[in-house]
Design an enzyme around this catalytic site. Structure first.
Site, PDB file in Angstrom:
ATOM      1  CB  CYS A   1      -1.167  -0.075   1.184  1.00  0.00           C
ATOM      2  SG  CYS A   1      -1.865  -1.796   1.694  1.00  0.00           S
TER       3      CYS A   1
ATOM      4  NE  ARG B   1       1.204  -9.787   5.015  1.00  0.00           N
ATOM      5  CZ  ARG B   1      -0.161  -9.256   4.703  1.00  0.00           C
ATOM      6  NH1 ARG B   1      -0.946  -9.816   5.162  1.00  0.00           N
ATOM      7  NH2 ARG B   1      -0.254  -8.369   3.670  1.00  0.00           N
TER       8      ARG B   1
ATOM      9  CD  GLN C   1      -1.341  -8.658  -0.132  1.00  0.00           C
ATOM     10  OE1 GLN C   1      -0.351  -7.672  -0.357  1.00  0.00           O
ATOM     11  NE2 GLN C   1      -2.231  -8.339   0.715  1.00  0.00           N
TER      12      GLN C   1
ATOM     13  CG  ASP D   1      -1.885  -5.441  -3.047  1.00  0.00           C
ATOM     14  OD1 ASP D   1      -3.068  -5.041  -2.835  1.00  0.00           O
ATOM     15  OD2 ASP D   1      -0.938  -4.944  -2.193  1.00  0.00           O
TER      16      ASP D   1
ATOM     17  CG  HIS E   1      -3.910  -0.330  -3.119  1.00  0.00           C
ATOM     18  ND1 HIS E   1      -2.612  -0.739  -3.920  1.00  0.00           N
ATOM     19  CD2 HIS E   1      -4.396  -0.212  -2.321  1.00  0.00           C
ATOM     20  CE1 HIS E   1      -2.492  -1.382  -2.632  1.00  0.00           C
ATOM     21  NE2 HIS E   1      -3.172  -0.505  -1.593  1.00  0.00           N
TER      22      HIS E   1
ATOM     23  CE  LYS F   1     -13.221  -7.523   6.278  1.00  0.00           C
ATOM     24  NZ  LYS F   1     -11.365  -8.615   6.329  1.00  0.00           N
TER      25      LYS F   1
ATOM     26  CG  HIS G   1      -6.227  -1.492   0.613  1.00  0.00           C
ATOM     27  ND1 HIS G   1      -4.838  -1.126   0.387  1.00  0.00           N
ATOM     28  CD2 HIS G   1      -7.203  -0.586   1.521  1.00  0.00           C
ATOM     29  CE1 HIS G   1      -5.314  -0.406   1.338  1.00  0.00           C
ATOM     30  NE2 HIS G   1      -5.622  -0.127   2.469  1.00  0.00           N
TER      31      HIS G   1
END
Length: 637
Positions: A334, A363, A381, A383, A385, A465, A511
């Site tokens: 992000c 992680r 990911q 991902d 945005h 979400k 996200h």
């Protein structure tokens, strides 16, 4: 005195009255326990609050929790009787969705899978004894003395962490004693059918600085038929285990010498990932997303500004110091996407801005929770945005959800569970922002005619979400796609755009991940298809098998023909019997076998065999090309 409502009638209940005594008073028989204000109590537990009470009978789903909890104690007693009371130390033994487990430490002994039948036999012996299960309540000091005498240091640890005002209860069956809140059945003989399934490691209290205990799992149902049905399901789960399939199909490798939870993609896995990622990128570009690539590390101040160091540091790897500055490997993409947005002042005319990245993040996960591709330490990911104006929110969410559902259907998933998580008690962002965001989520789900559940207060502190769970071929649901509003990062990073009024405004930020991660989605796919991936996604789509060496030249011509049309085909030239070659290809989950012998060479044909459908007969090269081309078309119901 307590006031309890049963069948619409209110009763006064003296302090110390047990559930059993109350049920005897009102004429309830054959109950295993009770629900009091939604909490499950066994018959021996005193009623200590006002509320509504209802009996739990064996036919009720809640009865399984009572029965399974008793089986966890019976298992603990069996382990003590087998290995010795003095060397067995008990941790915790709760129920699970399908059964129970117990965490144990056995001095000098590592219990193995082959020891489980022996424990099961001892459990059956204890069940036959039909031992009364008796609840007692103790004062704190009395409980400490009892468990000190039993050398149960983990139980002592629990007692010392119990609040002073809380009741300390124990349950006894024969000479076995355990610290427990309950609930339990009245006798050891009142349990159902069970099976011990496997053993895992578990740190005490989930803390890697504390001892590793052995966690022994079991499943239990009231009837043998239900148990056997579940065991058949487990066998199917085992057959589909993506870790086993990944090794057999040579897709990926996780090597403890390299690092737990770190995935190496082997050549076939590399081909699979290329196909998957190329498809992902093409579909995103069609929908106006812009592809970006961001670094794997960033300076500490970036993660300080984002809030990760404050709220997420326990899941981040330790910092690296370079030129007197700290850098962290990224746990999320992000902040880098925010940096792309802020690389210049944005106008409302540029919005919505859709930034997408297959970004690898790291992680730190405890070793005990790592599980193949499903739980790893380094993963990619899918991902994205999306930064938009308040006026664009409804359209953006609708389009994003529609894209996610379409993409999941492409991979063969048709059954979804959708959850909308709303504002928690402590949240940032204005009431207006939350209402607009939650309204957009609901409108999108309803417009696509998807059923959904509301998780009241279940949103993150920074925004509501949508979560999408997908149902696989054997009925399991997997958390997959997420569409998440974020009111936090736009504030922390002071994100702005210039509106039509020529003034600066704060954008909305969303996200979004469809697969969740490439690794976990691959694990789900492998188990959904039991390793036989769809033709368009399979790393090897067909294998050509010449019956003998004299057919190899023709097989190679066919190989070049298919490869020239971009099909992923290989040839088996080994000097083996045809049956052995066919068996090996089927074990490798190759969708199609192309067998060539005398007749095929003479007539320029190929015999086609499908892994899923069996023998498809002979086809000319042109028919085969047309057939394979049709299989690569994306079809969505």
């Amino acid at each position: 005195m307590f006031k309890v409502v049963f069948n619409g009638v209110e009763y006064n209940v003296e302090e110390g009255t047990t559930v059993r005594q109350f049920f005897e008073r009102v004429g309830v028989r054959d109950a295993l326990g009770a629900k009091l204000n939604g909490k499950i109590l066994d018959l021996q537990t005193p009623i200590r609050e006002n509320g509504h009470i209802a009996p739990i009978y064996q036919k009720d789903p809640e009865s399984l929790e009572i029965m399974r909890h008793s089986l966890s104690h019976i298992m603990a007693q069996a382990i003590k009787e087998i290995y010795g009371k003095k060397v067995v130390h008990l941790g915790v033994g709760p129920t699970t969705e399908e059964g129970f487990y117990y965490d144990v430490e056995v001095e000098g002994v590592r219990i193995k899978e082959e020891d489980l039948p022996k424990i099961e036999e001892k459990m059956k012996d204890i069940i036959k004894r039909n031992l009364p299960i008796v609840r007692r309540e103790l004062e704190r000091e009395e409980a400490i003395k009892l468990f000190e005498s039993l050398n149960e240091h983990y139980k002592l640890d629990i007692i010392r962490r119990i609040d002073a005002q809380d009741i300390i209860s124990i349950y006894e069956q024969g000479d076995f004693v355990d610290l427990c809140r309950g609930p339990h059945v009245p006798h050891t003989g009142m349990v159902g059918a069970f099976k011990l399934t496997h053993i895992a490691g578990a740190y005490w209290q989930g803390d890697p600085s504390k001892p590793m205990l052995q966690r022994i799992y079991g499943i239990a149902y009231w009837s043998q038929e239900e148990l056997e049905e579940r065991l058949r399901f487990y066998e199917e789960v085992k057959r589909r285990d993506h870790r086993k399939l990944g090794a057999e199909l040579e897709l990926f490798l996780i090597d403890e010498d390299i690092g737990g939870g770190l995935v190496i993609w082997l050549p076939k896995g590399g081909i699979y990932r290329k196909i998957l990622e190329d498809f992902w990128k093409e579909e995103h570009l069609k929908r106006g997303y812009q592809l970006i690539y961001t670094p794997h590390v960033g300076k500490a101040h970036l993660w300080q500004t984002s809030g990760h160091l404050e709220y997420y540091r326990q899941n981040m790897y330790p910092p690296m110091e370079m030129e007197k500055e700290e850098y962290f490997v990224k746990p999320m993409n992000c902040p880098f996407h925010v940096a792309v947005y802020k690389s210049k002042l944005r106008s409302y005319k540029e919005l919505p801005l859709k930034l997408a990245e297959l970004g690898t993040v790291y992680r730190y996960e405890l070793s005990g929770v790592l599980h193949g591709l499903m739980r790893v330490r380094g993963f990619t990911q899918d991902d994205a945005h999306i930064i938009c104006t308040p006026e664009q929110v409804d359209d953006v969410i609708h389009e994003t959800l529609d894209f996610a559902i379409w993409m999941l259907k492409v991979f063969g998933f048709e059954d979804f569970k959708v959850y909308i998580s709303t504002r928690p008690p402590e949240a940032i962002g204005s009431q207006e922002q939350w209402e607009k965001a939650e309204s957009a989520l609901k409108k999108a789900v309803e417009s696509l005619k998807l059923s959904y559940e509301i998780d009241e207060g279940g949103g993150a502190f920074y925004g509501p979400k949508i979560d999408i769970k997908i149902k696989d071929a054997i009925g399991r649901f997997w958390q997959c796609s997420t569409i998440q509003f974020d009111f936090n990062l736009p504030e922390r990073f002071d994100m702005e755009y210039v509106g039509p009024d020529n003034r600066r405004h704060r954008p909305y930020m969303i996200h979004r991940a469809i697969f969740g991660s490439i690794e976990r989605f691959t694990g789900i796919l492998l188990e959904h298809y039991a390793g036989l991936l769809p033709f368009w996604l399979a790393p090897v789509q067909a294998r050509i098998i010449p019956i003998s060496s004299k057919h190899v030249t023709y097989a190679k011509e066919l190989l070049e023909f298919l490869r020239s049309h971009k099909f992923r085909v290989e040839i088996d030239e080994r000097n083996e019997r045809l049956s052995a070659k066919v068996r090996d290809a089927e074990l490798s989950k190759i969708p199609y076998l192309l067998i060539v012998g005398d007749r095929e060479v003479e007539n320029r044909l190929v015999s086609v065999r499908s892994k899923a459908e069996g023998d498809l007969g002979q086809k000319s090269w042109e028919e085969l090309l047309e057939f394979f081309t049709s299989l690569t078309e994306i079809k969505v119901c």
